[in-house]
Scaffold this motif. Structure first.
Motif, PDB file in Angstrom:
ATOM      1  N   GLU A  64     -37.032   2.058  27.637  1.00 56.47           N
ATOM      2  CA  GLU A  64     -35.128   2.503  28.649  1.00 56.47           C
ATOM      3  C   GLU A  64     -34.054   1.555  27.113  1.00 56.47           C
ATOM      4  O   GLU A  64     -33.227   2.336  26.536  1.00 56.47           O
ATOM      5  CB  GLU A  64     -35.171   2.113  29.926  1.00 56.47           C
ATOM      6  N   GLN A  67     -34.463   4.405  22.983  1.00 56.77           N
ATOM      7  CA  GLN A  67     -34.368   5.479  23.436  1.00 56.77           C
ATOM      8  C   GLN A  67     -33.241   5.483  22.735  1.00 56.77           C
ATOM      9  O   GLN A  67     -32.311   6.166  22.568  1.00 56.77           O
ATOM     10  CB  GLN A  67     -33.903   5.705  25.010  1.00 56.77           C
ATOM     11  N   GLN A  68     -31.574   3.957  22.942  1.00 61.06           N
ATOM     12  CA  GLN A  68     -30.590   4.412  23.054  1.00 61.06           C
ATOM     13  C   GLN A  68     -30.637   4.905  21.379  1.00 61.06           C
ATOM     14  O   GLN A  68     -31.304   4.593  20.117  1.00 61.06           O
ATOM     15  CB  GLN A  68     -29.703   3.195  23.198  1.00 61.06           C
ATOM     16  N   SER A  69     -30.140   5.899  20.447  1.00 62.56           N
ATOM     17  CA  SER A  69     -30.112   6.113  19.426  1.00 62.56           C
ATOM     18  C   SER A  69     -29.147   5.396  18.538  1.00 62.56           C
ATOM     19  O   SER A  69     -29.045   5.173  17.490  1.00 62.56           O
ATOM     20  CB  SER A  69     -29.337   7.544  19.522  1.00 62.56           C
ATOM     21  N   THR A  70     -28.122   4.316  19.032  1.00 59.30           N
ATOM     22  CA  THR A  70     -27.825   2.935  18.440  1.00 59.30           C
ATOM     23  C   THR A  70     -28.626   2.034  17.981  1.00 59.30           C
ATOM     24  O   THR A  70     -28.005   1.283  17.745  1.00 59.30           O
ATOM     25  CB  THR A  70     -26.462   3.333  18.682  1.00 59.30           C
ATOM     26  N   ILE A  72     -31.450   1.240  16.575  1.00 60.76           N
ATOM     27  CA  ILE A  72     -31.695   0.948  14.846  1.00 60.76           C
ATOM     28  C   ILE A  72     -30.538   0.292  14.481  1.00 60.76           C
ATOM     29  O   ILE A  72     -30.532  -0.831  13.572  1.00 60.76           O
ATOM     30  CB  ILE A  72     -32.330   2.157  14.180  1.00 60.76           C
ATOM     31  N   ASN A  73     -29.307   1.145  14.001  1.00 61.33           N
ATOM     32  CA  ASN A  73     -28.591   0.731  13.908  1.00 61.33           C
ATOM     33  C   ASN A  73     -27.876  -0.807  13.986  1.00 61.33           C
ATOM     34  O   ASN A  73     -27.312  -1.196  12.776  1.00 61.33           O
ATOM     35  CB  ASN A  73     -27.013   2.222  13.925  1.00 61.33           C
ATOM     36  N   SER A 221     -18.015   2.253  17.500  1.00 62.23           N
ATOM     37  CA  SER A 221     -19.488   1.868  17.602  1.00 62.23           C
ATOM     38  C   SER A 221     -20.490   2.378  16.662  1.00 62.23           C
ATOM     39  O   SER A 221     -21.531   1.215  17.512  1.00 62.23           O
ATOM     40  CB  SER A 221     -19.654   3.134  18.642  1.00 62.23           C
ATOM     41  N   GLU A 222     -20.174   2.885  15.848  1.00 67.35           N
ATOM     42  CA  GLU A 222     -21.461   2.030  14.623  1.00 67.35           C
ATOM     43  C   GLU A 222     -22.160   0.991  13.947  1.00 67.35           C
ATOM     44  O   GLU A 222     -22.391   0.583  13.010  1.00 67.35           O
ATOM     45  CB  GLU A 222     -21.258   3.035  13.322  1.00 67.35           C
TER      46      GLU A 222
END
Length: 298
Positions: A64, A67-70, A72-73, A221-222
């Motif tokens: 979980e 799974q968040q797309s951010t 790794i960033n 957010s990035e």
């Protein structure tokens, strides 16, 4: 008389050992409990009774999180600020400490007083935000690094350590034609590994665990670091779990939930703590020496 003294000494050694073991257990056992809950199914964990081993092993909590797309960033942002912030902070702090310990520095006592004076008062969050905004640091990645480059406490610790280095070494280097910067790089820094490791660890932990700066000083957010992102994920997951419990009934909800707010919290703690735990053994010998700075004067 000597037998009585030996018995007393042995008693205190055993007593101290018991106290140390108990203190260690107060740290290790809660951590093992958190680790077990992070690898346990969320619905099953809600029923309690899990201590040091997972009852229903599951990786859903970590899945979980990742799974968040951010995510790794966020890892990249955190790694960038931790590495760059620690290196620059330690180096600049060491330079400041070396200058303040030099007796020939004009106005050394006055400068030291004004630096120390900043430890006594704080302007508050709002004035601090206004200063950062005026310097155009808010909503940039540099808001994580530049404001934390210097710490008065770290400067004083380093200055104390540098004062213990024999001045004869510096004088010999000056006779050989070395400049102050060369003395600092070739003599002071190589002989200061314990204090550098100690201050470096303090800075790295502070950067890695800081979620406040990302929440209050950054809107993009990035640019959110890992700690801030995980804190936001935890808040949203807890809200979702509470809504499900209210709408579907407690027992029906528990059967559907595999990742709860509490289980995600445990996975979050492990994810944040693990990198520091992996780094610490490599600098432990320097850190142990560093915590004794100033305890012995010759």
């Amino acid at each position: 008389m000597y037998d009585q003294h030996d018995k007393t000494l042995r008693f205190f050694r055993v007593f101290n050992m018991i106290i140390i073991v108990l203190l260690c257990l107060t740290i290790i056992l809660p951590f093992l409990n958190i680790l077990a809950l992070s690898f346990n199914d969320g619905a099953d964990a809600q029923r309690g009774g899990i201590y040091f081993l997972p009852r229903e092993f599951s990786l859903e909590n970590y899945i979980e999180v990742f799974q968040q797309s951010t995510i790794i960033n966020a890892f990249g942002i955190t790694l960038f600020r931790t590495v760059l912030g620690t290196i620059f902070s330690v180096f600049l702090t060491a330079m400041a400490a070396y200058a303040l310990k030099t007796k020939t520095l004009p106005g050394r006592k006055v400068i030291t007083f004004f630096i120390f004076f900043t430890m006594l008062f704080s302007g508050g969050v709002v004035p601090y935000y206004l200063v950062l905004n005026e310097l155009q640091l808010t909503n940039t990645i540099w808001v994580y690094i530049i404001p934390s480059l210097y710490s008065v406490w770290n400067i004083l610790i380093m200055r104390t350590f540098f004062q213990q280095i024999p001045e004869s070494l510096e004088e010999a280097a000056r006779i050989d034609g070395c400049s102050e910067f060369q003395i600092f790089i070739r003599i002071i820094l190589p002989m200061s590994k314990p204090v550098i490791a100690t201050i470096g660890l303090f800075n790295a932990v502070a950067h890695w665990n800081d979620w406040f700066s990302g929440s209050f000083y950054v809107r993009n957010s990035e640019l959110k670091p890992l700690a801030t992102l995980l804190q936001e994920m935890l808040t949203s997951q807890q809200a979702l779990s509470e809504a499900l419990l209210q709408n579907s009934g407690a027992y029906a909800a528990l059967d559907k939930i595999t990742v709860t707010g509490d289980s995600l919290k445990m996975a979050t703690i492990i994810l944040v703590v693990a990198p520091i735990l992996m780094v610490y053994p490599f600098i432990q010998k320097y850190f142990v020496k560093g915590v004794n700075i100033g305890s012995v004067k010759e």
